[in-house]
Design a protein around this motif. Structure first.
Motif, short mmCIF file in Angstrom:
data_model
loop_
_atom_site.label_atom_id
_atom_site.label_comp_id
_atom_site.label_asym_id
_atom_site.label_seq_id
_atom_site.Cartn_x
_atom_site.Cartn_y
_atom_site.Cartn_z
N ARG A 47 -13.30 13.80 10.95
CA ARG A 47 -11.94 13.65 10.43
C ARG A 47 -10.91 13.99 11.49
O ARG A 47 -9.80 13.48 11.47
CB ARG A 47 -11.74 14.55 9.21
CG ARG A 47 -12.52 14.14 7.98
CD ARG A 47 -12.05 12.77 7.42
NE ARG A 47 -10.62 12.64 7.31
CZ ARG A 47 -9.88 13.08 6.32
NH1 ARG A 47 -10.46 13.72 5.32
NH2 ARG A 47 -8.58 12.89 6.31
N PHE A 57 -8.26 4.27 10.90
CA PHE A 57 -8.68 4.04 9.52
C PHE A 57 -9.72 2.93 9.46
O PHE A 57 -9.58 1.90 10.12
CB PHE A 57 -7.49 3.64 8.65
CG PHE A 57 -6.53 4.75 8.39
CD1 PHE A 57 -5.34 4.85 9.11
CD2 PHE A 57 -6.79 5.70 7.41
CE1 PHE A 57 -4.46 5.89 8.88
CE2 PHE A 57 -5.90 6.74 7.16
CZ PHE A 57 -4.74 6.83 7.91
N TYR A 88 -8.75 -0.03 11.86
CA TYR A 88 -7.33 -0.09 12.18
C TYR A 88 -6.93 1.19 12.90
O TYR A 88 -7.55 2.23 12.75
CB TYR A 88 -6.48 -0.18 10.90
CG TYR A 88 -6.61 -1.45 10.11
CD1 TYR A 88 -7.62 -1.61 9.15
CD2 TYR A 88 -5.71 -2.49 10.28
CE1 TYR A 88 -7.72 -2.78 8.40
CE2 TYR A 88 -5.80 -3.66 9.53
CZ TYR A 88 -6.82 -3.79 8.59
OH TYR A 88 -6.91 -4.94 7.86
N GLU A 97 -4.15 11.17 4.01
CA GLU A 97 -5.01 10.30 3.21
C GLU A 97 -4.92 8.87 3.73
O GLU A 97 -4.00 8.52 4.48
CB GLU A 97 -4.59 10.32 1.74
CG GLU A 97 -4.78 11.66 1.07
CD GLU A 97 -4.41 11.59 -0.41
OE1 GLU A 97 -4.37 12.66 -1.04
OE2 GLU A 97 -4.17 10.49 -0.93
N GLY A 98 -5.87 8.04 3.33
CA GLY A 98 -5.78 6.64 3.68
C GLY A 98 -4.83 5.89 2.78
O GLY A 98 -4.48 6.36 1.69
N GLN A 124 -8.15 -4.73 0.54
CA GLN A 124 -9.01 -3.85 1.30
C GLN A 124 -8.78 -2.41 0.82
O GLN A 124 -7.68 -2.04 0.44
CB GLN A 124 -8.70 -3.96 2.79
CG GLN A 124 -9.01 -5.33 3.35
CD GLN A 124 -8.57 -5.50 4.79
OE1 GLN A 124 -8.36 -4.51 5.51
NE2 GLN A 124 -8.45 -6.73 5.24
N HIS A 125 -9.85 -1.62 0.88
CA HIS A 125 -9.77 -0.21 0.50
C HIS A 125 -10.08 0.64 1.72
O HIS A 125 -11.00 0.33 2.48
CB HIS A 125 -10.74 0.09 -0.64
CG HIS A 125 -10.44 -0.68 -1.88
ND1 HIS A 125 -9.43 -0.31 -2.75
CD2 HIS A 125 -10.98 -1.82 -2.39
CE1 HIS A 125 -9.39 -1.18 -3.75
NE2 HIS A 125 -10.29 -2.11 -3.55
N PHE A 126 -9.29 1.70 1.86
CA PHE A 126 -9.30 2.47 3.10
C PHE A 126 -9.95 3.83 2.95
O PHE A 126 -9.88 4.46 1.88
CB PHE A 126 -7.87 2.67 3.60
CG PHE A 126 -7.26 1.44 4.19
CD1 PHE A 126 -6.72 0.46 3.37
CD2 PHE A 126 -7.21 1.26 5.56
CE1 PHE A 126 -6.17 -0.69 3.91
CE2 PHE A 126 -6.65 0.12 6.10
CZ PHE A 126 -6.13 -0.86 5.29
N GLY A 127 -10.56 4.30 4.05
CA GLY A 127 -10.99 5.67 4.14
C GLY A 127 -9.81 6.58 4.45
O GLY A 127 -8.67 6.11 4.57
N ASP A 128 -10.08 7.88 4.57
CA ASP A 128 -9.01 8.85 4.76
C ASP A 128 -8.62 9.08 6.21
O ASP A 128 -7.74 9.89 6.49
CB ASP A 128 -9.38 10.19 4.11
CG ASP A 128 -9.25 10.15 2.60
OD1 ASP A 128 -9.91 10.94 1.92
OD2 ASP A 128 -8.47 9.30 2.10
N GLN A 156 -3.29 3.55 13.33
CA GLN A 156 -1.93 3.71 12.85
C GLN A 156 -1.12 4.50 13.86
O GLN A 156 -1.50 5.62 14.23
CB GLN A 156 -1.88 4.44 11.50
CG GLN A 156 -0.48 4.55 10.94
CD GLN A 156 -0.31 5.58 9.85
OE1 GLN A 156 -1.26 6.24 9.47
NE2 GLN A 156 0.89 5.72 9.36
N TYR A 181 -13.53 -3.05 8.45
CA TYR A 181 -12.42 -3.19 9.40
C TYR A 181 -12.10 -1.83 10.02
O TYR A 181 -12.21 -0.79 9.37
CB TYR A 181 -11.15 -3.68 8.68
CG TYR A 181 -11.34 -4.91 7.82
CD1 TYR A 181 -11.86 -4.81 6.52
CD2 TYR A 181 -10.97 -6.17 8.28
CE1 TYR A 181 -12.03 -5.94 5.73
CE2 TYR A 181 -11.12 -7.30 7.49
CZ TYR A 181 -11.66 -7.18 6.22
OH TYR A 181 -11.81 -8.29 5.43
N TYR A 237 0.85 -1.17 0.00
CA TYR A 237 0.00 0.00 0.00
C TYR A 237 0.89 1.23 0.00
O TYR A 237 1.97 1.24 0.60
CB TYR A 237 -0.90 0.03 1.24
CG TYR A 237 -2.10 -0.88 1.18
CD1 TYR A 237 -2.00 -2.22 1.52
CD2 TYR A 237 -3.34 -0.39 0.79
CE1 TYR A 237 -3.11 -3.05 1.47
CE2 TYR A 237 -4.46 -1.22 0.74
CZ TYR A 237 -4.33 -2.54 1.08
OH TYR A 237 -5.43 -3.37 1.03
#
Lengths: 116, 114
Positions: free
Chosen positions: B9, B90, B35, A42-43, B103-107, B37, B33, A36
């Motif tokens: 946000r 996230f 997560y 940003e994500g 998987q595709h993530f939000g911001d 960070q 999901y 990734y």
């Protein structure tokens, strides 16, 4: 105990040259690996993946190599561009049919800076 | 881009207060999901959901709870926030029926607990 390790916190490369980002894993049950890319605020965005039945997967300027015996994978970016400057995360999962979701294990990330 | 919206946000709150983060998707994906960070740790899975009302714990679930009453919404709650929960959170979604779907993530939501 980190199962996925990215031992280089940062990497600096000249524009046009090759960037090589490395990742090591300890769990032999992992059989699907992903990279990734993440820009600030940003994500993470999916870049490229590889299944354990392969040793190489290529997508444009990006190639991922998998060495199962060494439990090592690498991401090659050729040629590197300033827009590639970002944090790169390696991730791994145990594969197969997963009715309950696919839990990814991430490395700590490597900051790539491409200098123009 | 995958239709994932995280709210708020940014949030700053005090220790001991409850906090709820929302993830909303427009993709009708089954799996969602959460997560967090943190520097030196990458992303770590907190909780995940494999369907409406079906959730399970991830790697770092202590101090967190989740709920999924609709396909499109996945809520993460910190019942009594602590400073150690200061992080960037996230949400991710996927439609997979096998492992070979990313998987595709939000911001993300930046949460600071003072």
């Amino acid at each position: 105990d980190q199962q996925v390790k990215q031992n280089s916190p940062s990497l600096s490369v000249q524009e046009g040259r090759i960037s090589i980002l490395n990742c090591d894993y300890t769990n032999s049950m992992f059989d699907y690996f992903l990279w990734y890319k993440k820009y600030p605020a940003e994500g993470p965005t999916f870049l490229i993946s590889i299944s354990s039945i392969k040793d190489k997967n290529e997508d444009g300027r990006f190639t991922v190599f998998l060495n199962k015996s060494a439990k090592h994978l690498s991401l090659h970016i050729v040629p590197s561009q300033p827009g590639d400057s970002a944090v790169y995360f390696c991730a791994a999962s145990k594969g197969g049919i997963v009715a309950y979701g696919n839990k990814l294990v991430f490395g700590a990330g490597t900051i790539l800076r491409v200098k123009s | 881009d995958a239709g994932i919206t995280q709210s708020p946000r940014h949030k700053v709150t005090e220790t001991g207060t409850p906090v709820t983060l929302r993830c909303h998707q427009t993709e009708n994906h089954r799996y969602m999901y959460w997560y967090r960070q943190d520097p030196g740790h990458g992303l770590r899975l907190i909780h995940y959901s494999y369907g409406v009302k079906d959730t399970d714990k991830g790697e770092v679930s202590d101090g967190y709870s989740v709920s999924r009453s609709k396909t499109e919404d996945f809520l993460l709650t910190l019942e009594s926030a602590t400073s150690s929960q200061t992080s960037v959170y996230f949400c991710a979604i996927s439609s997979q029926i096998d492992s070979n779907q990313p998987q595709h993530f939000g911001d993300g939501t930046r949460l600071s607990i003072l």
